[in-house]
Write a protein that holds these residues in place. Structure first.
Motif, PDB file in Angstrom:
ATOM      1  N   GLY A 638       0.810  -1.207   0.000  1.00 30.05           N
ATOM      2  CA  GLY A 638       0.000   0.000   0.000  1.00 30.05           C
ATOM      3  C   GLY A 638       0.846   1.260   0.000  1.00 30.05           C
ATOM      4  O   GLY A 638       0.531   2.242  -0.691  1.00 30.05           O
ATOM      5  N   ALA A 639       1.937   1.243   0.761  1.00 34.05           N
ATOM      6  CA  ALA A 639       2.801   2.430   0.823  1.00 34.05           C
ATOM      7  C   ALA A 639       3.467   2.702  -0.515  1.00 34.05           C
ATOM      8  O   ALA A 639       3.591   3.865  -0.945  1.00 34.05           O
ATOM      9  N   ILE A 640       3.910   1.624  -1.195  1.00 31.63           N
ATOM     10  CA  ILE A 640       4.563   1.792  -2.500  1.00 31.63           C
ATOM     11  C   ILE A 640       3.573   2.360  -3.516  1.00 31.63           C
ATOM     12  O   ILE A 640       3.893   3.301  -4.269  1.00 31.63           O
ATOM     13  N   ILE A 641       2.354   1.821  -3.533  1.00 32.17           N
ATOM     14  CA  ILE A 641       1.360   2.289  -4.501  1.00 32.17           C
ATOM     15  C   ILE A 641       0.879   3.689  -4.143  1.00 32.17           C
ATOM     16  O   ILE A 641       0.700   4.550  -5.019  1.00 32.17           O
ATOM     17  N   ASP A 642       0.680   3.921  -2.853  1.00 29.22           N
ATOM     18  CA  ASP A 642       0.218   5.238  -2.405  1.00 29.22           C
ATOM     19  C   ASP A 642       1.232   6.315  -2.750  1.00 29.22           C
ATOM     20  O   ASP A 642       0.866   7.446  -3.105  1.00 29.22           O
ATOM     21  N   GLN A 643       2.510   5.965  -2.643  1.00 28.02           N
ATOM     22  CA  GLN A 643       3.581   6.913  -2.947  1.00 28.02           C
ATOM     23  C   GLN A 643       3.516   7.362  -4.402  1.00 28.02           C
ATOM     24  O   GLN A 643       3.936   8.468  -4.739  1.00 28.02           O
ATOM     25  N   ALA A 644       2.990   6.476  -5.260  1.00 31.20           N
ATOM     26  CA  ALA A 644       2.883   6.792  -6.690  1.00 31.20           C
ATOM     27  C   ALA A 644       1.473   7.207  -7.075  1.00 31.20           C
ATOM     28  O   ALA A 644       1.121   7.185  -8.267  1.00 31.20           O
ATOM     29  N   ASP A 645       0.645   7.578  -6.075  1.00 31.59           N
ATOM     30  CA  ASP A 645      -0.733   8.013  -6.332  1.00 31.59           C
ATOM     31  C   ASP A 645      -1.543   6.960  -7.075  1.00 31.59           C
ATOM     32  O   ASP A 645      -2.408   7.276  -7.909  1.00 31.59           O
ATOM     33  N   TRP A 646      -1.265   5.707  -6.842  1.00 28.23           N
ATOM     34  CA  TRP A 646      -2.023   4.581  -7.373  1.00 28.23           C
ATOM     35  C   TRP A 646      -2.005   4.529  -8.899  1.00 28.23           C
ATOM     36  O   TRP A 646      -2.905   3.968  -9.528  1.00 28.23           O
ATOM     37  N   SER A 647      -0.964   5.053  -9.485  1.00 25.00           N
ATOM     38  CA  SER A 647      -0.867   5.068 -10.947  1.00 25.00           C
ATOM     39  C   SER A 647      -0.106   3.835 -11.436  1.00 25.00           C
ATOM     40  O   SER A 647       1.064   3.646 -11.091  1.00 25.00           O
ATOM     41  N   SER A 688     -10.562   6.719 -10.297  1.00 22.57           N
ATOM     42  CA  SER A 688     -10.051   6.421 -11.641  1.00 22.57           C
ATOM     43  C   SER A 688      -8.714   5.687 -11.578  1.00 22.57           C
ATOM     44  O   SER A 688      -8.490   4.716 -12.310  1.00 22.57           O
ATOM     45  N   THR A 689      -7.809   6.160 -10.710  1.00 21.43           N
ATOM     46  CA  THR A 689      -6.517   5.473 -10.582  1.00 21.43           C
ATOM     47  C   THR A 689      -6.688   4.130  -9.884  1.00 21.43           C
ATOM     48  O   THR A 689      -5.999   3.151 -10.208  1.00 21.43           O
ATOM     49  N   LEU A 690      -7.639   4.071  -8.924  1.00 15.26           N
ATOM     50  CA  LEU A 690      -7.907   2.790  -8.273  1.00 15.26           C
ATOM     51  C   LEU A 690      -8.428   1.780  -9.291  1.00 15.26           C
ATOM     52  O   LEU A 690      -8.096   0.592  -9.224  1.00 15.26           O
ATOM     53  N   ARG A 691      -9.207   2.267 -10.243  1.00 12.79           N
ATOM     54  CA  ARG A 691      -9.758   1.385 -11.271  1.00 12.79           C
ATOM     55  C   ARG A 691      -8.627   0.752 -12.095  1.00 12.79           C
ATOM     56  O   ARG A 691      -8.627  -0.447 -12.370  1.00 12.79           O
ATOM     57  N   GLU A 692      -7.660   1.572 -12.501  1.00 19.31           N
ATOM     58  CA  GLU A 692      -6.510   1.061 -13.257  1.00 19.31           C
ATOM     59  C   GLU A 692      -5.723   0.039 -12.430  1.00 19.31           C
ATOM     60  O   GLU A 692      -5.337  -1.020 -12.923  1.00 19.31           O
ATOM     61  N   THR A 693      -5.488   0.366 -11.168  1.00 19.35           N
ATOM     62  CA  THR A 693      -4.712  -0.527 -10.301  1.00 19.35           C
ATOM     63  C   THR A 693      -5.446  -1.843 -10.077  1.00 19.35           C
ATOM     64  O   THR A 693      -4.861  -2.931 -10.170  1.00 19.35           O
ATOM     65  N   ALA A 694      -6.749  -1.742  -9.775  1.00 24.74           N
ATOM     66  CA  ALA A 694      -7.522  -2.954  -9.541  1.00 24.74           C
ATOM     67  C   ALA A 694      -7.543  -3.834 -10.787  1.00 24.74           C
ATOM     68  O   ALA A 694      -7.466  -5.069 -10.698  1.00 24.74           O
ATOM     69  N   GLY A 695      -7.653  -3.215 -11.956  1.00 24.75           N
ATOM     70  CA  GLY A 695      -7.624  -3.990 -13.190  1.00 24.75           C
ATOM     71  C   GLY A 695      -6.312  -4.748 -13.359  1.00 24.75           C
ATOM     72  O   GLY A 695      -6.295  -5.918 -13.751  1.00 24.75           O
ATOM     73  N   ALA A 696      -5.189  -4.062 -13.079  1.00 25.74           N
ATOM     74  CA  ALA A 696      -3.882  -4.720 -13.189  1.00 25.74           C
ATOM     75  C   ALA A 696      -3.761  -5.872 -12.203  1.00 25.74           C
ATOM     76  O   ALA A 696      -3.180  -6.921 -12.513  1.00 25.74           O
TER      77      ALA A 696
END
Length: 786
Positions: A638-647, A688-696
């Motif tokens: 979570g910290a790694i993804i959060d650091q990149a704004d979930w992109s 929107s960014t959560l959608r991309e992350t969840a898809g991946a």
């Protein structure tokens, strides 16, 4: 005592066995007789073994100091150094110099009881330690323990008395260079007198050191003198030709071709009306040898040759024939001539030695000439592939792989990192292993790092992150030696152009490195060595010996590895080792505690010694380096993804998703991990960014063979999300205060559960829409979610 003298006298007459046997029967309890028998009987004599066994049986009953000394001498003579040292201890005192004291130090050294030898030496009075004989012994003791600064200082005491004792001086040079004090060595080498005496091997070693450090003035005269004195030794020839001219600086220095023949010049003559080629060296050194083409520079023949130039024609009449005319076809200084002479004559001088002269090239049959070389390259590739399979099975340490392939462990590390097929076998990846490693790292006060781990962490740029969790991290001198050798090899490779012949498919390729690549390697090696030199050096002194079953493995490796295990035996200290096979071997063989870098980082994180960015940096480095298995907890994902704004376009996010969804992971643990991360994202990330992350994530979890479909993945995630949300939603304080203990907790939790169900339904709908979009994209061939 008289009986012992009788055995000594009998030894001179060749009657030792008979005399010793008679006296041993007559005096069944005599220590002196058995000690003398052991000392004077041939090693293969059965009676000697009998005398030794009887002597050992009598040791505990010895009271006379003289008998104890004789028994110790007998044990020393047979190589039982440990028991000899214990006996010498009863008849010696560290307060004054004596033969038993020196013998005790030597016995402790030979028995590899390093700590005891060092402690005893340090108890000696300064007046005793300052005696040249004891100072030299102190050097050996400190050097074996890896304490080179003290070893060098001890040896300098002896050198103050004999500054040009070459045997001592070469030891001093070795210690100084290994301590990074090459400048001191170079300064001393500039003072070496040209007439310095020593054995040929010593003089050649000194010349090689002068060449390596760039002290050019006396290199070739010294080496040439060594070559002439050691002409029957093939190693002297290879040191001269390979060490100085082919690899060293001497062969690359600009040389002036003599214009006229004179002292120390080799003259080549071609017969005008014949087929003879003659070479003469006008030798100024004493005792010229004509079989080596040497003639006295002031002899009659030399006088005829002195002053001639290339192209001159001269008449020679003292060659056992009528006068003949010769043309001067070559002039060369004797040092260069000696190099070519050794290359040309090596095979005939040393027919069984293949170091030089084993390869010949026929221009009329080039492929046949190259066939042995190409076959060797192909065999090395096949052997390397087999050894790689053993490594991947987890049974072969990196250092052993290096020894078996004839390369350094550091180069093996680089090869694994660059390979598409190999990974670093660091850990199994079980929860029990991880928890145990973190607990051991947290409990340790200090760590000793092994050579490959230190090199790898420095190359990944995270050595500081890893060692931050310990109060102190050190290394042994042997590790510094390996890193310094690696740096010198990089410099030497650049000097010689670099490159290697490799088997590629069914063919071959000569791989060459650019100047930029060579400079980068040198800079990297220098940086790693410089950092290593800032770490404390731990004595490599065993508290307990290595298990016998593992001794052969450790003895086949550079001393750094077993010395590191010895240093790790200190209470409160762990071995920091990222090579799982080596770590397990060290733990079982040395009875030590060992951890790996990720466990150390996790312990540091728990203790608050690292910031979150530092933990992220280290974790991503482990993943990029293919360190298996790198375990990443949900909070860190979570910290790694959060650091990149979930992109998902962020490289770090892509890396962590690939790592925590791919094959080889336990699907159940992955669903648990991502259920936590996605819940966190639901409440904190942009949709929107959560959608991309969840898809991946859904795509990654469903791709490996045997995994559920995207629909199954969504169901598994939502099931765990539901359980987690229901357990996390607390009972409100108002509800608790407004009811009695008779109210069931289930009733109080009902509102929270109902709220959780609403959120769970929303998340399920969200993930389902993501899944449907994924399936649409898959059908249409688009690149990303809209």
């Amino acid at each position: 005592m008289a009986a012992g003298v009788q055995i000594e006298g009998a030894a001179r007459l060749g009657e030792t066995v008979e005399t010793a046997e008679r006296l041993m029967r007559a005096y069944p309890a005599s220590i002196t007789i058995r000690s003398a028998a052991v000392g004077f009987l041939p090693e293969t004599a059965p009676l000697r073994a009998t005398a030794l066994e009887e002597l050992k049986g009598l040791i505990d009953e010895i009271t006379d100091p003289r008998d104890r000394f004789h028994a110790a001498e007998a044990l020393f003579a047979t190589g039982d150094y440990s028991r000899a040292a214990d006996l010498y201890a009863t008849v010696s005192s560290p307060d004054k110099a004596s033969l038993p004291l020196r013998r005790r130090l030597v016995a402790l050294y030979n028995a590899d009881r390093r700590r005891e030898a060092r402690k005893l030496f340090e108890r000696l009075p300064v007046a005793v330690r300052s005696q040249p004989a004891y100072a030299e012994l102190g050097f050996a003791i400190y050097e074996r323990s890896g304490l080179l600064a003290k070893a060098k200082a001890s040896l300098e005491i002896a050198l103050a008395v004999e500054p040009f004792d070459l045997e001592l001086r070469l030891k001093w040079i070795n210690a100084a260079e290994r301590s990074g004090r090459g400048g001191e060595v170079a300064d001393w080498l500039k003072q070496v007198p040209p007439t310095l005496e020593g054995r040929p091997e010593q003089l050649m070693t000194l010349a090689g050191t002068m060449d390596r450090l760039g002290v050019h003035g006396g290199v070739l005269p010294l080496a040439y003198r060594a070559l002439r004195a050691g002409y029957s030794n093939p190693r002297i020839h290879t040191s001269y030709t390979l060490g100085l001219f082919i690899i060293g600086r001497a062969g690359k220095a600009e040389r002036t071709t003599p214009e006229v023949a004179g002292p120390d010049v080799a003259v080549t003559l071609e017969e005008v009306a014949g087929d003879r080629t003659l070479v003469y060296v006008l030798e100024t050194a004493p005792d010229p040898r004509i079989e080596r083409q040497e003639i006295a520079w002031d002899g009659d023949l030399a006088k005829q040759l002195t002053g001639v130039r290339i192209g001159d024609r001269i008449e020679l009449s003292n060659l056992g024939r009528d006068a003949s005319y010769f043309t001067v076809t070559g002039l060369m200084d004797k040092y260069l001539h000696a190099h070519f002479r050794s290359l040309n004559d090596f095979r005939s001088l040393f027919p069984s030695d293949k170091t030089l002269g084993q390869f010949t090239f026929d221009p009329d049959a080039p492929m046949e000439s190259l066939r042995p070389l190409l076959d060797d390259v192909r065999d090395r590739r096949t052997r390397g592939e087999t050894l790689q399979q053993h490594y991947m099975s987890g049974a072969l340490p990196v250092a052993v792989l290096g020894q078996l392939t004839g390369t350094s462990a550091f180069d093996v590390w680089e090869g694994i990192r660059a390979s598409r097929d190999l990974i670093f076998m660091t850990a199994v990846g079980t929860v029990e292993e991880s928890v145990g490693g973190v607990e051991r790292a947290a409990a340790a006060k200090s760590a000793v790092v092994d050579p490959v781990t230190l090199y790898g962490l420095a190359r990944l740029g995270i050595v500081g992150n890893v060692i931050a969790g310990f109060d102190e991290v050190g290394l042994v001198q042997g590790t510094l030696d390996l890193l310094r050798t690696h740096y010198e090899d990089c410099v030497e490779a650049a000097r010689n152009g670099g490159g290697s012949l490799q088997a590629v498919g069914e063919g071959f390729a000569l791989l060459e490195s650019t100047e930029a690549d060579q400079k980068a390697r040198i800079d990297e090696a220098a940086e790693i060595l410089a950092f290593a030199e800032t770490l404390p050096i731990y004595p490599s002194e065993a508290i307990q010996p290595i298990a016998e079953a593992a001794q052969a493995i450790f003895m086949s490796l550079p001393p750094a590895y077993v010395d590191t295990v010895f240093a790790a035996q200190v209470p409160g200290r762990v071995l920091l080792c990222d090579d799982r096979a080596m770590r397990l071997l060290a733990e079982t063989a040395g009875l030590i505690t060992a951890v790996w870098s990720q466990a150390a980082v996790a312990a540091s994180a728990q203790a608050g010694r690292l910031t979150t960015p530092q933990i992220i940096q280290a974790t991503l480095a482990f993943i990029h380096a293919k360190s298996v298995f790198t375990m990443v907890p949900a909070w860190l994902v979570g910290a790694i993804i959060d650091q990149a704004d979930w992109s998902v376009t962020n490289a770090d996010v892509g890396t962590i998703i690939d790592h925590t969804t791919g094959a080889g992971n336990d699907p159940e643990s992955l669903y648990n991990l991502w259920s936590v991360v996605l819940v966190y994202g639901w409440f904190n990330a942009d949709r929107s960014t959560l959608r991309e992350t969840a898809g991946a994530v859904i795509r990654g979890l469903s791709l490996p063979a045997g995994r559920p479909t995207p629909q199954g993945v969504v169901s598994a995630l939502c099931s765990r999300i539901g359980t987690r949300l229901e357990t996390l939603i607390p009972v409100s304080r108002t509800a608790l205060l407004s009811t009695t203990r008779l109210t069931r907790l289930e009733v109080l939790r009902r509102p929270g559960r109902e709220a959780a169900q609403v959120v769970i339904g929303e998340i399920f709908q969200f993930l389902t829409s993501v899944r449907l979009e994924l399936e649409r994209i898959q059908r249409s061939g688009e690149d990303s979610l809209e």
